[in-house]
Scaffold this active site. Structure first.
Site, mmCIF file in Angstrom:
data_model
loop_
_atom_site.group_PDB
_atom_site.id
_atom_site.type_symbol
_atom_site.label_atom_id
_atom_site.label_comp_id
_atom_site.label_asym_id
_atom_site.label_seq_id
_atom_site.Cartn_x
_atom_site.Cartn_y
_atom_site.Cartn_z
ATOM 1 N N SER A 230 37.366 45.021 27.416
ATOM 2 C CA SER A 230 37.691 43.613 27.561
ATOM 3 C C SER A 230 38.435 43.099 26.322
ATOM 4 O O SER A 230 39.396 43.740 25.882
ATOM 5 C CB SER A 230 36.397 42.835 27.842
ATOM 6 O OG SER A 230 36.663 41.647 28.525
ATOM 7 N N ASP A 325 38.699 45.708 39.112
ATOM 8 C CA ASP A 325 38.403 44.754 38.033
ATOM 9 C C ASP A 325 38.879 43.374 38.492
ATOM 10 O O ASP A 325 40.061 43.189 38.763
ATOM 11 C CB ASP A 325 39.161 45.203 36.772
ATOM 12 C CG ASP A 325 38.819 44.381 35.537
ATOM 13 O OD1 ASP A 325 38.212 43.301 35.685
ATOM 14 O OD2 ASP A 325 39.167 44.827 34.426
ATOM 15 N N HIS A 359 34.861 45.501 36.377
ATOM 16 C CA HIS A 359 35.194 45.260 34.967
ATOM 17 C C HIS A 359 34.150 45.817 34.001
ATOM 18 O O HIS A 359 34.480 46.444 33.001
ATOM 19 C CB HIS A 359 35.343 43.755 34.732
ATOM 20 C CG HIS A 359 35.741 43.397 33.332
ATOM 21 N ND1 HIS A 359 36.994 43.674 32.819
ATOM 22 C CD2 HIS A 359 35.057 42.780 32.332
ATOM 23 C CE1 HIS A 359 37.062 43.239 31.564
ATOM 24 N NE2 HIS A 359 35.893 42.704 31.245
#
Length: 420
Positions: A230, A325, A359
């Site tokens: 991230s 994601d 994600h």
């Protein structure tokens, strides 16, 4: 004790104590032939939230159930899934993440067997103690200059390869589990408190962490590895591009551009921020939003100044993108980086794409989290991922990460530093 319940055996094999990232085998014996029972699991996270799961199984002719072999008939999951009870641990509130970030406290999971026919009467129970630190790993809080974090050192003399774990917010889980595998790991959060989106970020602070790692007497690798996901991903890319001594970068579901906050290095702006367009956020029924399409396109002319010049990096990259994601368009970002590296004649990368994964790729065997409050925004977001496939990917990826870091962070014997 009543006749049957004292007899039923619930065993966690090979042992009720294991590492967080190790599978266990749940076996039940001494049931009646073909008896139907419900197996329940529960665990309380670090915020005091209780997560629960359950699955119904039918014993074989010998009164035995083995979760490695047998299929769940109904409940939190259906079919053969040996670690299904852990994956499906769920709280009774929506958009809640399972917080297990402190390495010194094991992840405790209570398993119990209940009689379907007799008003859910409990027949047996056992507790699985899932450790984040194996025996002999040391944990040292570090506060130096402009960074603070937690250092994990494996047992033994070393020398060990060094890894900087850039977690978006402080978590010791991944770092401690990597230290269990023979890496010296320093976990440093990208954001120490609530992120100040109006402010600046300084790459120098993370460079200090890299320098600190390189100087440790236990470290034998020439350079340092970085693992990130991230927002940590673009910081990791920036370190590789601007700071010498980064040998290997694991980039998981991040961006190829500097997200959200201007990045400075040696007192000058090196990367402008890639911005968000909140009008493109998509609401869902659960109250969590999909933000994937709200991020501006990093390849647009006006955003060129936010793109990380990855071609400047000397080390190796492992790019990992989940195709489901819902937080970022990770797949497109990897494709753009690969194209850019090839255009500059570079081949210092490998990329893996995982269909149906979301994600939040983490070390394996934690509860799957479909949505949760976003640390940088003040609303919950959808992370994506088909739960069962996502869990399988976490197992595969965890092995791949270790192999990648071991391969590219070699320790030469000639590199042993004198003991202080």
């Amino acid at each position: 004790m009543e006749e049957m319940s004292s007899q039923v055996r619930l065993r966690l094999l090979p042992s009720a104590r294991c590492l967080f990232d190790e599978p266990i085998q749940v076996k039940i014996s001494r049931l009646k032939s073909r008896q139907v029972v419900t197996i329940k699991a529960s665990s309380t996270d670090e915020k005091g939230v209780v997560f629960r799961s359950s699955a119904t199984y039918r014993a074989d002719g010998d009164g035995e159930i083995d979760l490695v072999r047998d299929a769940s008939l109904n409940g939190s999951y259906v079919g053969v899934e040996p670690m299904g009870l852990l994956r499906t641990l769920t709280p009774n509130t929506l958009n809640t993440y399972f917080y297990k970030n402190k390495a010194l406290e094991p992840h405790m999971v209570k398993f119990s067997v209940h009689d379907e026919e007799k008003h859910d009467r409990m027949l047996a129970e056992a507790t699985n103690e899932r450790l984040l630190m194996r025996d002999g790993v040391s944990r040292v809080p570090v506060k130096e200059g402009n960074f603070h974090g937690v250092l994990f050192i494996p047992p033994g003399e070393g020398p060990f390869p060094a890894v900087l774990d850039l977690c978006t917010f402080m978590s010791e889980k991944r770092a401690s589990l990597l230290a269990d595998k023979g890496f010296v790991v320093l976990a440093v959060p990208v954001f120490f408190e609530k992120p100040d989106i109006s402010g600046k970020m300084h790459l120098d602070h993370y460079e200090e962490a890299v320098t600190f790692l390189k100087k440790l007497p236990q470290v034998g690798s020439k350079g340092v590895g970085v693992i990130s996901r991230s927002k940590g991903g673009d910081i990791a890319l920036s370190l590789a591009a601007f700071v010498p001594g980064i040998e290997a970068v694991v980039w998981i579901n991040g961006c190829n551009a500097n997200m959200g906050i201007p990045l400075f290095y040696k007192k000058r702006l090196i990367l402008s921020p890639l911005m968000f367009n909140f009008s493109k956020v998509i609401p869902t029924d659960s109250g969590a939003k999909i933000i994937k399409y709200a991020i501006e396109n990093p390849l647009d002319e006006k955003n060129k100044g936010s793109l990380v010049p990855v071609e400047r990096a000397a080390g190796r990259f492992l790019f990992v993108a989940s195709e489901d994601d819902l937080n970022w368009d990770s797949t497109a970002y990897v494709e753009a980086m690969v194209e850019r590296l090839k255009r500059h004649g570079r081949s210092n990368f490998e990329s893996v794409f995982y269909p149906a994964a979301g994600h939040l790729l983490e070390p394996p065997y934690g509860p799957f989290c479909p949505s949760a409050l976003h640390g940088m925004l003040n609303f919950p977001v959808m992370w994506g991922g088909e739960p069962r496939t996502h869990a399988e990917v976490e197992v595969k990826l965890w092995k791949k990460i270790q192999e990648f870091l071991k391969t590219h962070l070699r320790c030469d014997d000639g590199h042993i530093k004198p003991r202080l």
